[in-house]
Design an enzyme around this catalytic site. Structure first.
Site, PDB file in Angstrom:
ATOM      1  N   GLY A  19      48.684 -80.886  36.659  1.00 10.40           N
ATOM      2  CA  GLY A  19      47.590 -79.967  36.574  1.00 10.40           C
ATOM      3  C   GLY A  19      46.744 -79.728  37.547  1.00 10.40           C
TER       4      GLY A  19
ATOM      5  N   ASP B 146      38.182 -84.508  30.085  1.00 11.34           N
ATOM      6  CA  ASP B 146      37.862 -84.420  28.633  1.00 11.34           C
ATOM      7  C   ASP B 146      37.581 -85.718  28.216  1.00 11.34           C
ATOM      8  OD1 ASP B 146      37.800 -83.485  25.904  1.00 11.34           O
ATOM      9  OD2 ASP B 146      40.122 -83.119  25.802  1.00 11.34           O
TER      10      ASP B 146
ATOM     11  N   LYS C  77      34.848 -80.467  29.846  1.00 11.32           N
ATOM     12  CA  LYS C  77      34.774 -80.107  28.432  1.00 11.32           C
ATOM     13  C   LYS C  77      33.656 -81.135  27.866  1.00 11.32           C
ATOM     14  CE  LYS C  77      39.241 -78.954  26.975  1.00 11.32           C
ATOM     15  NZ  LYS C  77      40.305 -79.332  25.880  1.00 11.32           N
TER      16      LYS C  77
ATOM     17  N   ASP D 288      48.671 -76.216  31.825  1.00 14.88           N
ATOM     18  CA  ASP D 288      49.537 -75.981  31.133  1.00 14.88           C
ATOM     19  C   ASP D 288      49.442 -75.458  29.464  1.00 14.88           C
ATOM     20  OD1 ASP D 288      49.961 -78.637  30.889  1.00 14.88           O
ATOM     21  OD2 ASP D 288      51.597 -78.154  29.990  1.00 14.88           O
TER      22      ASP D 288
ATOM     23  N   ARG E   1      50.789 -72.100  34.081  1.00 13.67           N
ATOM     24  CA  ARG E   1      50.348 -72.738  35.247  1.00 13.67           C
ATOM     25  C   ARG E   1      50.097 -71.734  36.221  1.00 13.67           C
ATOM     26  NH1 ARG E   1      50.523 -78.407  34.397  1.00 13.67           N
ATOM     27  NH2 ARG E   1      52.354 -79.280  33.456  1.00 13.67           N
TER      28      ARG E   1
HETATM   29  P1  5GP Z   1      41.483 -86.841  29.141  1.00 14.17           P
HETATM   30  O1  5GP Z   1      42.527 -87.975  29.471  1.00 14.17           O
HETATM   31  O2  5GP Z   1      40.160 -86.797  29.878  1.00 14.17           O
HETATM   32  O3  5GP Z   1      41.332 -86.632  27.642  1.00 14.17           O
HETATM   33  O4  5GP Z   1      42.137 -85.275  29.424  1.00 14.17           O
HETATM   34  C1  5GP Z   1      42.582 -85.163  30.675  1.00 14.17           C
HETATM   35  C2  5GP Z   1      43.773 -84.800  31.014  1.00 14.17           C
HETATM   36  O5  5GP Z   1      44.277 -83.950  29.822  1.00 14.17           O
HETATM   37  C3  5GP Z   1      43.649 -83.714  32.080  1.00 14.17           C
HETATM   38  O6  5GP Z   1      44.001 -84.232  33.330  1.00 14.17           O
HETATM   39  C4  5GP Z   1      44.614 -82.302  31.751  1.00 14.17           C
HETATM   40  O7  5GP Z   1      45.805 -82.606  32.149  1.00 14.17           O
HETATM   41  C5  5GP Z   1      44.717 -82.567  30.089  1.00 14.17           C
HETATM   42  N1  5GP Z   1      43.833 -81.700  29.289  1.00 14.17           N
HETATM   43  C6  5GP Z   1      42.687 -81.847  28.692  1.00 14.17           C
HETATM   44  N2  5GP Z   1      42.022 -80.644  28.094  1.00 14.17           N
HETATM   45  C7  5GP Z   1      43.111 -79.873  28.310  1.00 14.17           C
HETATM   46  C8  5GP Z   1      43.191 -78.578  27.897  1.00 14.17           C
HETATM   47  O8  5GP Z   1      42.097 -77.774  27.380  1.00 14.17           O
HETATM   48  N3  5GP Z   1      44.117 -77.849  28.404  1.00 14.17           N
HETATM   49  C9  5GP Z   1      45.230 -78.341  29.276  1.00 14.17           C
HETATM   50  N4  5GP Z   1      46.256 -77.536  29.865  1.00 14.17           N
HETATM   51  N5  5GP Z   1      45.411 -79.480  29.741  1.00 14.17           N
HETATM   52  C10 5GP Z   1      44.273 -80.175  29.311  1.00 14.17           C
HETATM   53 MG    MG Z   2      45.994 -83.822  34.039  1.00 15.43          MG
END
Ligand code: 5GP
Ligand code: MG
Length: 188
Positions: free
Chosen positions: A48, A107, A135, A163, A169
């Protein structure tokens, strides 16, 4: 690929705003690393962060090396995190170096928590984190980022490296997807 444009809901952050913010982030990163020897290792979290890191690093003029990590938390067509899994690493020597982790979006913090822990174990001279998006979540996040591009609502976004099912992407803007997918993303 014909279905691609049909699934986009709206542009959340247009490319020009992204470019402007990336310039500001690069200026801030340059300033903050000036005292620390002016050499860093960038660690983008693939896949990403690929586009963001490519744009960001071209705005950094200090000497730098790259380390790579691949983490996946949204396998296949899921729009809800399945928990981060480390798929590959090619970090090089990080001990004693100034490391900057680069990710697309913060997130729950699961991904960055995992990566920060992993890098910290290698004893870098300093460790900072830069994310393009963060977020807004009601849940208390314990994982922090030193640099944040944009705070966004809790919606599923794609484009500029992010993605859906490994598509989108290459979109230059950050977009939200059709309401059908957005609802699915919000299920508990
Ligand atoms: P976390 O582990 O902080 O919950 O999520 C982070 C990872 O999840 C990011 O590196 C990303 O790859 C993916 N991610 C979180 N939210 C989104 C979103 O709204 N869209 C996309 N495409 N990927 C997300
Ligand atoms: Mg990621």
């Amino acid at each position: 690929m014909a279905a691609m444009s049909h699934q986009i809901d709206q542009v959340l952050i247009p490319r020009r705003r992204i470019a402007r913010r990336v310039r500001h982030l690069a200026a801030q990163i340059t300033l903050d690393h000036q005292q620390s020897g002016a050499e860093i290792t960038l660690v983008p979290i693939l896949t990403g962060a690929m586009i963001f890191c490519a744009d960001l690093m071209r705005r950094l003029s200090m000497r730098l090396k790259m380390g790579l990590l691949t983490v996946s938390s949204y396998p296949g067509s899921s729009v809800r995190s399945q928990g981060p899994a480390l798929l590959a690493q090619q970090l090089g020597e990080l001990t004693g170096r100034h490391v900057l982790i680069v990710d697309d979006i913060l997130d729950s913090g699961g991904t960055l928590g995992l990566v920060q822990g992993l890098v910290a174990e290698l004893k870098p001279a300093s460790l900072r984190t830069c994310v393009l998006l963060r977020k807004q979540r009601a849940l208390q996040r314990t994982v922090k980022a030193d640099y944040v591009g944009f705070d966004i609502p809790d919606v599923f976004v794609a484009g500029y490296g992010l993605d859906y099912d490994n598509y989108y992407r290459n979109l230059p803007d950050i977009v939200t997807l059709r309401p059908m997918m957005a609802r699915e993303a919000q299920q508990p």
